[in-house]
Design a protein around this motif. Structure first.
Motif, PDB file in Angstrom:
ATOM      1  N   PHE A   2      34.233  28.707  80.311  1.00 37.34           N
ATOM      2  CA  PHE A   2      33.959  29.587  79.187  1.00 37.34           C
ATOM      3  C   PHE A   2      34.045  28.805  77.889  1.00 37.34           C
ATOM      4  CE2 PHE A   2      34.509  32.709  82.317  1.00 37.34           C
ATOM      5  CZ  PHE A   2      34.065  33.926  81.835  1.00 37.34           C
ATOM      6  N   LEU A   3      33.010  28.918  77.072  1.00 37.65           N
ATOM      7  CA  LEU A   3      33.014  28.294  75.747  1.00 37.65           C
ATOM      8  C   LEU A   3      33.215  29.354  74.685  1.00 37.65           C
ATOM      9  CD1 LEU A   3      29.959  25.914  76.238  1.00 37.65           C
ATOM     10  CD2 LEU A   3      32.379  25.355  76.509  1.00 37.65           C
ATOM     11  N   SER A   4      33.690  28.964  73.529  1.00 34.74           N
ATOM     12  CA  SER A   4      33.936  29.930  72.460  1.00 34.74           C
ATOM     13  C   SER A   4      32.622  30.473  71.915  1.00 34.74           C
ATOM     14  CB  SER A   4      34.729  29.269  71.326  1.00 34.74           C
ATOM     15  OG  SER A   4      34.889  30.178  70.260  1.00 34.74           O
ATOM     16  N   ASN A   5      32.564  31.791  71.739  1.00 41.27           N
ATOM     17  CA  ASN A   5      31.380  32.455  71.194  1.00 41.27           C
ATOM     18  C   ASN A   5      31.795  33.490  70.160  1.00 41.27           C
ATOM     19  OD1 ASN A   5      28.923  31.548  72.960  1.00 41.27           O
ATOM     20  ND2 ASN A   5      30.578  31.907  74.401  1.00 41.27           N
ATOM     21  N   ALA A  20      34.790  35.300  76.516  1.00 41.91           N
ATOM     22  CA  ALA A  20      35.145  33.985  75.964  1.00 41.91           C
ATOM     23  C   ALA A  20      35.481  34.060  74.485  1.00 41.91           C
ATOM     24  CB  ALA A  20      33.991  33.001  76.185  1.00 41.91           C
ATOM     25  N   GLY A  21      34.754  34.897  73.746  1.00 41.13           N
ATOM     26  CA  GLY A  21      34.974  34.977  72.306  1.00 41.13           C
ATOM     27  C   GLY A  21      36.138  35.834  71.899  1.00 41.13           C
ATOM     28  N   ASP A 221      28.867  44.258  64.061  1.00 45.30           N
ATOM     29  CA  ASP A 221      28.411  43.798  65.369  1.00 45.30           C
ATOM     30  C   ASP A 221      28.583  42.290  65.523  1.00 45.30           C
ATOM     31  OD1 ASP A 221      27.107  43.602  67.856  1.00 45.30           O
ATOM     32  OD2 ASP A 221      25.166  43.295  66.879  1.00 45.30           O
ATOM     33  N   SER A 222      29.817  41.866  65.726  1.00 43.24           N
ATOM     34  CA  SER A 222      30.073  40.460  66.017  1.00 43.24           C
ATOM     35  C   SER A 222      31.267  40.357  66.951  1.00 43.24           C
ATOM     36  CB  SER A 222      30.341  39.654  64.738  1.00 43.24           C
ATOM     37  OG  SER A 222      31.674  39.816  64.296  1.00 43.24           O
TER      38      SER A 222
END
Length: 234
Positions: A2-5, A20-21, A221-222
């Motif tokens: 998992f990468l940061s998003n 991941a985020g 929406d983030s």
């Protein structure tokens, strides 16, 4: 891996990008991952492709350093619809939470309801999820629902949202029991035009649900905003 998003748009992100985020980097541990190939036993009868995670991700991680359990529905597979394996994974992580006592359970909703191909199993699964979720709440564990996916939270999933302690929703998120297409099919176009986007959001949209008092937090929406809102709820 998992990468940061965190800075990504939540609506268009996959369930794995959302997980991941929202969680602390590197903290996620997935249960029943795709490598175990736990697929629906029903979909092959309808010649429908399966997904090795059956449209839902469950596991544990940390949020701002605090242990949490997490559930993330994948709207890109069958509209995040609930089936036998899908619901069993959710019930399993909720029951495990009764033993591990995390600071919270995060439920990332993105589902149109129950799969028609697994209607009976899906309906039973929704009932089992609600019972397990209420057991978690009775044990003093906070349940935070997050709604901002492209499929919203409809049908049985919409009912499940009403059993969370708190709901965090973006303006793009939608919550309802009967979806726009279902209402139009059963009641007619003159009653509800499912193609009228303004009507859909006035009826089911996150801002409307917030103004009605059904939602505790309305956010942008983030992925990062959803993460920060969940931390605030903790």
């Amino acid at each position: 891996m998992f990468l940061s998003n965190k800075g990504c748009n939540y609506l268009e992100a996959s369930a794995r990008k959302r997980v991941a985020g929202i969680l602390d980097p590197g903290s996620f541990r997935e249960f029943c991952p795709p490598t175990e190939k736990l697929i629906s036993p029903h979909l092959h009868y309808f010649d429908i492709p399966v997904a090795y995670d059956d449209g839902v991700i469950v596991g544990e991680g940390s949020l701002d350093g605090r242990p949490v359990s997490i559930i993330a529905q994948e709207g890109r597979f069958m509209g995040g619809a609930v089936g036998e394996v899908h619901s069993a994974k959710i019930v399993g992580i909720l029951r495990r939470s009764l033993k591990t006592k995390p600071a919270a359970v995060l439920f990332l909703f993105d589902s149109g309801g129950v799969r028609l191909q697994e209607a009976n199993a899906g309906e039973l699964g929704v009932a089992e999820i609600i019972r397990a979720l209420l057991d978690v709440r009775a044990a003093g564990i906070l349940v935070i629902g997050l709604v901002g996916g492209s499929c919203g939270a409809y049908g049985g999933t919409g009912i499940i949202t009403g059993n969370c302690d708190v709901l965090v929703v973006s303006e793009e998120g939608r919550i309802g029991v009967s979806g726009p297409e279902v209402i139009e099919t059963n009641m007619g176009l003159e009653v509800f035009d499912s193609r009228d986007r303004a009507l859909v959001w006035r009826t089911f949209g996150g801002k409307n649900r917030y103004l009605q008092g059904q939602v505790q937090e309305l956010i942008e929406d983030s992925i990062d905003d959803f993460r920060q809102a969940a931390i605030t709820m903790l």
